[in-house]
Design an enzyme around this catalytic site. Structure first.
Site, PDB file in Angstrom:
ATOM      1  N   LYS A   1      55.755 -23.414  36.911  1.00  0.00           N
ATOM      2  CA  LYS A   1      57.240 -22.878  37.203  1.00  0.00           C
ATOM      3  C   LYS A   1      57.224 -22.138  38.266  1.00  0.00           C
ATOM      4  CE  LYS A   1      56.006 -19.088  34.269  1.00  0.00           C
ATOM      5  NZ  LYS A   1      56.057 -18.004  35.171  1.00  0.00           N
TER       6      LYS A   1
ATOM      7  N   ASP B   1      50.642 -17.243  32.640  1.00  0.00           N
ATOM      8  CA  ASP B   1      50.450 -16.576  34.100  1.00  0.00           C
ATOM      9  C   ASP B   1      49.077 -16.084  34.098  1.00  0.00           C
ATOM     10  OD1 ASP B   1      52.630 -17.903  34.190  1.00  0.00           O
ATOM     11  OD2 ASP B   1      53.910 -16.303  35.486  1.00  0.00           O
TER      12      ASP B   1
ATOM     13  N   CYS C   1      57.634 -12.502  32.507  1.00  0.00           N
ATOM     14  CA  CYS C   1      57.486 -14.025  32.042  1.00  0.00           C
ATOM     15  C   CYS C   1      57.173 -14.094  30.484  1.00  0.00           C
ATOM     16  CB  CYS C   1      56.469 -14.532  32.923  1.00  0.00           C
ATOM     17  SG  CYS C   1      56.940 -14.696  34.571  1.00  0.00           S
TER      18      CYS C   1
ATOM     19  N   HIS D   1      59.118 -18.926  49.121  1.00  0.00           N
ATOM     20  CA  HIS D   1      60.079 -18.862  47.966  1.00  0.00           C
ATOM     21  C   HIS D   1      61.242 -17.869  48.076  1.00  0.00           C
ATOM     22  CE1 HIS D   1      61.070 -18.477  43.767  1.00  0.00           C
ATOM     23  NE2 HIS D   1      61.050 -19.831  43.632  1.00  0.00           N
TER      24      HIS D   1
ATOM     25  N   HIS E   1      53.452 -14.106  46.103  1.00  0.00           N
ATOM     26  CA  HIS E   1      52.532 -14.373  45.128  1.00  0.00           C
ATOM     27  C   HIS E   1      52.443 -15.829  44.770  1.00  0.00           C
ATOM     28  CE1 HIS E   1      56.155 -13.823  42.744  1.00  0.00           C
ATOM     29  NE2 HIS E   1      55.540 -14.359  41.791  1.00  0.00           N
TER      30      HIS E   1
HETATM   31  C1  VGL Z   1      56.059 -12.963  37.301  1.00  0.00           C
HETATM   32  C2  VGL Z   1      57.444 -11.763  38.527  1.00  0.00           C
HETATM   33  C3  VGL Z   1      57.290 -12.803  39.412  1.00  0.00           C
HETATM   34  C4  VGL Z   1      55.379 -12.758  35.724  1.00  0.00           C
HETATM   35  C5  VGL Z   1      56.090 -13.982  37.936  1.00  0.00           C
HETATM   36  O1  VGL Z   1      54.437 -13.773  35.485  1.00  0.00           O
HETATM   37  O2  VGL Z   1      55.585 -12.059  34.957  1.00  0.00           O
HETATM   38  N1  VGL Z   1      56.571 -11.916  37.481  1.00  0.00           N
HETATM   39  N2  VGL Z   1      56.704 -14.013  39.112  1.00  0.00           N
HETATM   40 ZN    ZN Z   2      56.546 -15.490  40.422  1.00  0.00          ZN
END
Ligand code: VGL
Ligand code: ZN
Length: 199
Positions: free
Chosen positions: A108, A10, A153, A54, A83
């Site tokens: 994802k 991410d 994540c 979402h 986000h």
């Molecule tokens: C993430 C919160 C929501 C991450 C992704 O990448 O850690 N955290 N979506």
């Molecule tokens: Zn997220």
């Protein structure tokens, strides 16, 4: 010979300073990750990739605010600011990331009713992303993880990697965390307890 892959979690604008769910120092790790990319023969990226509206967005639940909790059919879920909406700049990989070498991008969080932290399973813990099968078919038995966010994540991905029998290392200096409540300390302990190597 059993292979090894670097999994970069991410590294998107919305998780970097100025983004919608900014992680402090999220962009500082880019040079470190670029060095890791250079050092690995196989690189996989994950991309948080939500449709507008979402279910993990606080804005989808009247009266709820970001970083609160909600009960989903699959269990408790943290609510986030909107986000990484599909196709937006915030969902794009940071331009500083040398991502072109990546052999696979796992997206994802694209199912509206389920959030997904882990690169392997969505937050219902049963819906697979396909990454485990991909790695298995390619003979990859070892993963090295880095990226954002350490305590969400990255940690969930690392714990699931161990569950899939992969030898798993998290490069802590190539990660940054959100640290909601005690989540950094708690997830660091959980990773160790589950057999993740922290480097
Ligand atoms: C993430 C919160 C929501 C991450 C992704 O990448 O850690 N955290 N979506
Ligand atoms: Zn997220």
């Amino acid at each position: 010979m059993a292979g090894k892959a670097l999994v970069v979690i991410d590294m998107q604008y919305d998780f970097c300073p100025g983004g919608a769910l900014a992680v402090a120092g999220g962009d500082e790790i880019i040079p470190v990750i670029n060095r890791l990319i250079g050092d690995h023969d196989h690189v996989v990226l994950t991309q948080d990739w939500h449709p507008a509206g979402h279910s993990s967005f606080a804005s989808s639940h009247p009266g709820k605010t970001p970083f609160g909790m909600i009960d989903m059919p699959y269990g408790p879920q943290t609510l986030w600011p909107d986000h990484c909406i599909q196709g937006t700049r915030g969902a794009a990989f940071h331009d500083g990331l040398e991502w072109t070498k990546a052999e696979l991008v796992i997206r994802k969080g694209f199912r509206r009713p389920i959030d997904s932290y882990s690169a392997f399973f969505e937050n219902d813990r049963t819906t697979p992303t396909g990454l485990a099968g991909y790695l298995k078919e390619r003979g990859i038995s070892e993963v090295v993880l880095c990226g954002l966010a350490t305590d969400f994540c990255v940690a969930f991905s690392a714990i699931d990697a161990v569950k899939h029998g992969l030898s798993t290392t998290v490069m802590l200096d190539a990660c940054r965390g959100i640290d909601l409540g005690e989540s950094m300390a708690a997830m660091t302990e959980t990773m160790k307890a589950e057999g993740v190597t922290l480097a």
